[in-house]
Design a protein around this motif. Structure first.
Motif, PDB file in Angstrom:
ATOM      1  N   VAL A  95      -3.883  22.940  26.209  1.00 41.04           N
ATOM      2  CA  VAL A  95      -4.152  23.714  24.996  1.00 41.04           C
ATOM      3  C   VAL A  95      -4.830  24.992  25.454  1.00 41.04           C
ATOM      4  O   VAL A  95      -5.822  24.953  26.186  1.00 41.04           O
ATOM      5  N   TYR A 103      -5.632  29.224  19.101  1.00 40.55           N
ATOM      6  CA  TYR A 103      -5.256  28.061  19.895  1.00 40.55           C
ATOM      7  C   TYR A 103      -3.732  28.020  19.981  1.00 40.55           C
ATOM      8  O   TYR A 103      -3.046  28.130  18.959  1.00 40.55           O
ATOM      9  N   ASP A 104      -3.206  27.866  21.195  1.00 40.35           N
ATOM     10  CA  ASP A 104      -1.769  27.799  21.395  1.00 40.35           C
ATOM     11  C   ASP A 104      -1.439  26.669  22.362  1.00 40.35           C
ATOM     12  O   ASP A 104      -2.244  26.345  23.239  1.00 40.35           O
ATOM     13  N   PRO A 105      -0.245  26.073  22.259  1.00 39.58           N
ATOM     14  CA  PRO A 105       0.211  25.155  23.301  1.00 39.58           C
ATOM     15  C   PRO A 105       0.362  25.931  24.604  1.00 39.58           C
ATOM     16  O   PRO A 105       0.781  27.089  24.596  1.00 39.58           O
ATOM     17  N   GLN A 108       0.555  20.527  17.756  1.00 41.69           N
ATOM     18  CA  GLN A 108       0.934  21.933  17.883  1.00 41.69           C
ATOM     19  C   GLN A 108       2.409  22.097  18.250  1.00 41.69           C
ATOM     20  O   GLN A 108       3.072  23.045  17.820  1.00 41.69           O
TER      21      GLN A 108
END
Length: 318
Positions: A19, A41-43, A78
């Motif tokens: 993450v 927040y991003d993968p 996500q």
């Protein structure tokens, strides 16, 4: 251009996903708390980014990845809208968290890569079996870092198995992982200039030296070598020639994920039977569209479609 959908199967291996947390701040100050102006927040993880990029291009692919703990569950949540097919290997511990800090006053970018969970031999063998089976006679993308307890020749084994099954292995890694993988003779590698210099053990100061080193790698059995050069674009060396792709001039927000986007663009076109020039053009357009995005967000297809025509690809007589 190729058709809208992949003709060859595509599999992506991501043994150490994350993450990604991105903070935008005015400036880092030693020993002082700094309040973020924005955060997201991003993968994350190279393989995850390649899989996300392929979906945005309309190319069907299956991503094989390791997840662990509460952070792993958050990552899965996500990824639900961002990947078409995913095969998860659950392990103990916690999926890693990566951090990126962007200084708005200076334009500087800082990155910290977290530590992933332990993966047993049986677990990574199981995931690798699935990856190779899905890849079949298609393209197998092997990219990113590994947990510290995993063998440094794991990617070499993955390359050999993909190619023994009739597929073509694509490797985007660095240091010993890349060095071992090269010995297994993958179809395509995509180092940046720094990674190619580390592989060569010497600085490469101009295009001629980069091409010369790429041809040495061809003599060792690597078919295609694509060297990303940041704002200068990329060089692609194949058995049919040397191609230079010039990147369009775009505003840069963050460079995270730009290399993964280049891999996604090239693999997506190769899966559809495109030429070297078109594959390189697509990779550069995807990379340029990604650096325009905040944090670790990737390109959107509309921007790629717009930038594609601005990427000039020429064959060099080197």
């Amino acid at each position: 251009m190729a058709n809208a959908f992949s003709r060859l199967p595509v599999a992506v291996l991501s043994l150490n996903p994350a993450v990604d947390i991105t903070y935008e701040i005015p400036k880092l100050i030693a020993d002082q708390k700094v309040h973020a102006q924005d955060s997201r927040y991003d993968p994350g993880g190279n393989g995850i980014n390649v899989g996300r990029g392929l979906k945005r291009l309309g190319v069907q692919a299956c991503t094989f990845c390791v997840v662990a703990g509460e952070i792993g569950r958050f990552l899965r949540h996500q990824l639900e809208p961002q990947l078409d097919q995913v095969s998860y290997q659950e392990v103990d511990g916690e999926t890693r968290i990566n951090g990126t800090i962007l200084e708005s006053l200076t334009g500087a970018q800082f990155e910290v890569s977290g530590v992933g969970p332990a993966v047993s031999t049986a677990q990574w063998h199981h995931l690798l079996d699935q990856f190779v089976t899905h890849c079949g006679k298609g393209l197998g993308v092997i990219t990113g870092s590994l947990q510290r307890d995993l063998p440094q020749d794991l990617y070499a084994e993955a390359v050999r198995r993909v190619q023994a099954a009739g597929g073509r292995a694509v490797v985007d890694s660095h240091d010993d992982l890349l060095r071992h993988a090269v010995e297994a003779q993958p179809f395509l590698i995509k180092p940046n200039r720094f990674e190619l210099e580390a592989l060569a053990g010497k600085p490469l100061s101009n295009e001629q030296e980069i091409v010369r080193e790429a041809r040495r790698l061809q003599e060792r059995g690597v078919s295609w070598i694509c060297v990303s050069l940041g704002a200068e674009g990329a060089l692609l060396v194949t058995p049919s020639g040397v191609y230079k792709g010039e990147a369009p001039s775009v505003p840069v927000s963050s460079t995270v994920g730009a290399g993964d986007s280049m891999v996604a663009g090239m693999v997506g076109l190769l899966a559809q039977g495109a030429s070297e020039q078109d594959a390189l053009r697509e990779g550069i357009a995807c990379s340029a569209a990604t650096v325009m995005q905040p944090g670790t967000e990737l390109f959107d297809k509309a921007t790629v479609d717009r930038l594609r025509g601005e990427v000039r690809v020429t064959q060099l007589s080197l």
